[in-house]
Design a protein around this motif. Structure first.
Motif, PDB file in Angstrom:
ATOM      1  N   SER A 155      33.476  39.318  34.779  1.00 20.98           N
ATOM      2  CA  SER A 155      34.938  39.222  34.757  1.00 20.98           C
ATOM      3  C   SER A 155      35.366  37.785  35.048  1.00 20.98           C
ATOM      4  CB  SER A 155      35.552  40.166  35.805  1.00 20.98           C
ATOM      5  OG  SER A 155      35.034  39.886  37.093  1.00 20.98           O
ATOM      6  N   GLY A 156      36.398  37.334  34.367  1.00 21.16           N
ATOM      7  CA  GLY A 156      36.874  35.965  34.511  1.00 21.16           C
ATOM      8  C   GLY A 156      36.327  35.034  33.455  1.00 21.16           C
ATOM      9  N   LEU A 157      35.346  35.511  32.666  1.00 21.86           N
ATOM     10  CA  LEU A 157      34.787  34.716  31.579  1.00 21.86           C
ATOM     11  C   LEU A 157      35.183  35.314  30.241  1.00 21.86           C
ATOM     12  CD1 LEU A 157      31.132  34.034  32.810  1.00 21.86           C
ATOM     13  CD2 LEU A 157      33.148  32.562  33.079  1.00 21.86           C
ATOM     14  N   GLU A 158      35.246  34.485  29.217  1.00 21.56           N
ATOM     15  CA  GLU A 158      35.445  34.977  27.860  1.00 21.56           C
ATOM     16  C   GLU A 158      34.078  35.320  27.270  1.00 21.56           C
ATOM     17  OE1 GLU A 158      37.628  32.224  25.481  1.00 21.56           O
ATOM     18  OE2 GLU A 158      39.448  32.396  26.686  1.00 21.56           O
ATOM     19  N   SER A 159      34.045  36.316  26.379  1.00 16.20           N
ATOM     20  CA  SER A 159      32.763  36.731  25.820  1.00 16.20           C
ATOM     21  C   SER A 159      32.912  37.152  24.368  1.00 16.20           C
ATOM     22  CB  SER A 159      32.168  37.882  26.633  1.00 16.20           C
ATOM     23  OG  SER A 159      32.970  39.046  26.503  1.00 16.20           O
ATOM     24  N   ARG A 160      31.778  37.089  23.666  1.00 13.27           N
ATOM     25  CA  ARG A 160      31.686  37.588  22.293  1.00 13.27           C
ATOM     26  C   ARG A 160      30.396  38.396  22.173  1.00 13.27           C
ATOM     27  NH1 ARG A 160      32.527  32.973  17.913  1.00 13.27           N
ATOM     28  NH2 ARG A 160      32.364  34.835  16.593  1.00 13.27           N
ATOM     29  N   PRO A 161      30.434  39.527  21.446  1.00 17.16           N
ATOM     30  CA  PRO A 161      29.218  40.340  21.297  1.00 17.16           C
ATOM     31  C   PRO A 161      28.125  39.556  20.572  1.00 17.16           C
ATOM     32  CG  PRO A 161      31.177  41.536  20.572  1.00 17.16           C
ATOM     33  CD  PRO A 161      31.591  40.115  20.760  1.00 17.16           C
ATOM     34  N   PHE A 162      26.886  39.697  21.052  1.00 18.78           N
ATOM     35  CA  PHE A 162      25.756  39.016  20.416  1.00 18.78           C
ATOM     36  C   PHE A 162      24.844  40.029  19.726  1.00 18.78           C
ATOM     37  CE2 PHE A 162      21.429  36.954  21.167  1.00 18.78           C
ATOM     38  CZ  PHE A 162      21.474  36.240  19.982  1.00 18.78           C
ATOM     39  N   CYS A 163      24.235  40.933  20.481  1.00 20.84           N
ATOM     40  CA  CYS A 163      23.398  41.959  19.862  1.00 20.84           C
ATOM     41  C   CYS A 163      23.128  43.082  20.869  1.00 20.84           C
ATOM     42  CB  CYS A 163      22.081  41.383  19.346  1.00 20.84           C
ATOM     43  SG  CYS A 163      21.132  40.521  20.601  1.00 20.84           S
ATOM     44  N   TYR A 164      22.704  44.217  20.342  1.00 20.58           N
ATOM     45  CA  TYR A 164      22.383  45.364  21.184  1.00 20.58           C
ATOM     46  C   TYR A 164      20.977  45.203  21.727  1.00 20.58           C
ATOM     47  CZ  TYR A 164      22.324  50.227  22.732  1.00 20.58           C
ATOM     48  OH  TYR A 164      22.261  51.366  23.497  1.00 20.58           O
ATOM     49  N   ASP A 165      20.770  45.537  23.000  1.00 25.38           N
ATOM     50  CA  ASP A 165      19.486  45.292  23.662  1.00 25.38           C
ATOM     51  C   ASP A 165      19.115  46.469  24.558  1.00 25.38           C
ATOM     52  OD1 ASP A 165      17.196  43.784  24.435  1.00 25.38           O
ATOM     53  OD2 ASP A 165      18.227  43.179  26.263  1.00 25.38           O
ATOM     54  N   GLU A 166      18.783  47.583  23.950  1.00 22.57           N
ATOM     55  CA  GLU A 166      18.427  48.790  24.690  1.00 22.57           C
ATOM     56  C   GLU A 166      17.051  48.651  25.327  1.00 22.57           C
ATOM     57  OE1 GLU A 166      17.675  53.572  23.804  1.00 22.57           O
ATOM     58  OE2 GLU A 166      18.207  52.195  22.184  1.00 22.57           O
ATOM     59  N   LEU A 167      16.910  49.131  26.561  1.00 29.34           N
ATOM     60  CA  LEU A 167      15.605  49.200  27.219  1.00 29.34           C
ATOM     61  C   LEU A 167      15.008  50.586  26.984  1.00 29.34           C
ATOM     62  CD1 LEU A 167      16.326  47.465  30.651  1.00 29.34           C
ATOM     63  CD2 LEU A 167      15.281  46.470  28.615  1.00 29.34           C
ATOM     64  N   ILE A 168      13.722  50.614  26.686  1.00 29.09           N
ATOM     65  CA  ILE A 168      13.037  51.891  26.413  1.00 29.09           C
ATOM     66  C   ILE A 168      11.766  51.966  27.261  1.00 29.09           C
ATOM     67  CG2 ILE A 168      13.976  52.139  24.109  1.00 29.09           C
ATOM     68  CD1 ILE A 168      10.369  50.967  24.586  1.00 29.09           C
ATOM     69  N   VAL A 169      11.112  53.111  27.217  1.00 28.74           N
ATOM     70  CA  VAL A 169       9.824  53.276  27.879  1.00 28.74           C
ATOM     71  C   VAL A 169       8.750  53.315  26.807  1.00 28.74           C
ATOM     72  CG1 VAL A 169       8.441  54.701  29.422  1.00 28.74           C
ATOM     73  CG2 VAL A 169      10.925  54.602  29.713  1.00 28.74           C
ATOM     74  N   LEU A 170       7.766  52.443  26.940  1.00 31.92           N
ATOM     75  CA  LEU A 170       6.641  52.418  25.997  1.00 31.92           C
ATOM     76  C   LEU A 170       5.447  53.097  26.647  1.00 31.92           C
ATOM     77  CD1 LEU A 170       5.834  51.283  23.168  1.00 31.92           C
ATOM     78  CD2 LEU A 170       4.764  49.375  24.410  1.00 31.92           C
TER      79      LEU A 170
END
Length: 296
Positions: A155-170
């Motif tokens: 909060s307090g910063l401007e942002s733009r979406p970059f990419c989706y980064d889901e964590l999974i279990v291998l």
């Protein structure tokens, strides 16, 4: 208080040489000039930086602190000179980017390579840090641009979406967990894990959620990078929590991806700054390239 660069260099050289004579020689000034400069500096500071004795000189407590800061200032000046020297050789711009571990390992290398091929007069420096530290650095004006996970408070910063980064279990296909398609952290928290090094920001993120449940993950081994982690899992030794993008890239027939149901595993990476309109044009061009780049 004004500090002369020559004074800083002189004091560092005197501390390294163990004598004013040696420090003067290293600084390429006369012994008389060196003595006068040190006395003048100590007078302005109101403290003795050096302890004089028949055996030579040594640093006082104040002197040790002064030398630590002087070294940092001189190193920063040297970095600035190196950066500016590149502009005299035709460089149009330089971009400093902070990013979290996942962005650094999985999403940036190909994009930055493509950008630099397209922009031969640009250069980029990338430094990996935990997302929360990146936010602090930008808010405190130590840095201007970062890529972070949206799971942290920015909060307090401007942002733009970059990419989706889901964590999974291998897991290995012979693992008891292969009967599942999705799984909770609580179900696997007592398993034997393959992890990254303790100081890795992604691993710190995972370990912090284990501590919130009053647990400490059991690591069979810690490896230096994600490829090594995935190879050990693929050999049937343990399980790992890693970015889905990395697991899909690995694409081994003897390992399986399980969806991790925790909210903190459903992450999006965002590019953040204090104010995009205050960034140089070439930096905004770089941001647009990262966001819109498509894999060949």
């Amino acid at each position: 208080m004004h500090f002369d660069i020559t004074d800083l260099k002189l004091c560092v050289n005197v501390a390294n040489a163990g004598s004013i004579t040696g420090g003067a020689n290293l600084t390429h000034i006369t012994l008389q000039s060196a003595s006068e400069r040190i006395r003048g500096l100590e007078h302005k500071l109101g403290v003795d930086l050096f302890i004089r004795s028949v055996k030579g000189i040594s640093l006082s407590n104040a002197g040790s602190t002064f030398i630590e800061h002087a070294n940092a200032i001189l190193q920063q000046l040297e970095l600035m000179q190196d950066d500016l020297r590149q502009y005299s050789q035709g460089l149009r711009g330089h971009i400093n980017l902070l990013c979290n571990a996942s962005a650094q390992m999985e999403f940036l290398p190909l994009r930055i390579s493509a950008y630099l091929r397209q922009q031969p007069s640009m250069s980029v420096s990338v430094k990996e840090m935990p997302s929360s530290d990146i936010v602090s650095a930008i808010k405190n004006k130590v840095a201007n641009l970062g890529i972070i996970a949206d799971s942290c408070d920015f909060s307090g910063l401007e942002s733009r979406p970059f990419c989706y980064d889901e964590l999974i279990v291998l897991v290995h296909t012979n693992s008891v967990w292969t009967q599942f398609e999705h799984i909770s952290f609580a179900q696997i928290i007592n398993s034997e894990f393959i992890g990254l090094s303790e100081d890795n920001p992604l691993q710190k993120h995972i370990d912090s959620h284990a501590r919130q449940q009053g647990k400490r993950l059991n690591y069979r081994v810690r490896m230096p990078n994600l490829d090594a982690v995935m190879q050990v899992v693929n050999d049937g030794v343990g399980i790992a929590i890693i970015p889905k993008h990395a697991a899909q890239r690995f694409n081994s027939p003897t390992s399986k991806i399980l969806k991790l149901t925790e909210y903190w595993a459903q992450r999006e990476l965002v590019i953040c700054t204090r104010d995009f309109t205050q960034l140089p044009d070439h930096t905004n061009e770089f941001i647009n390239f990262l966001i819109n780049w498509e894999s060949p």
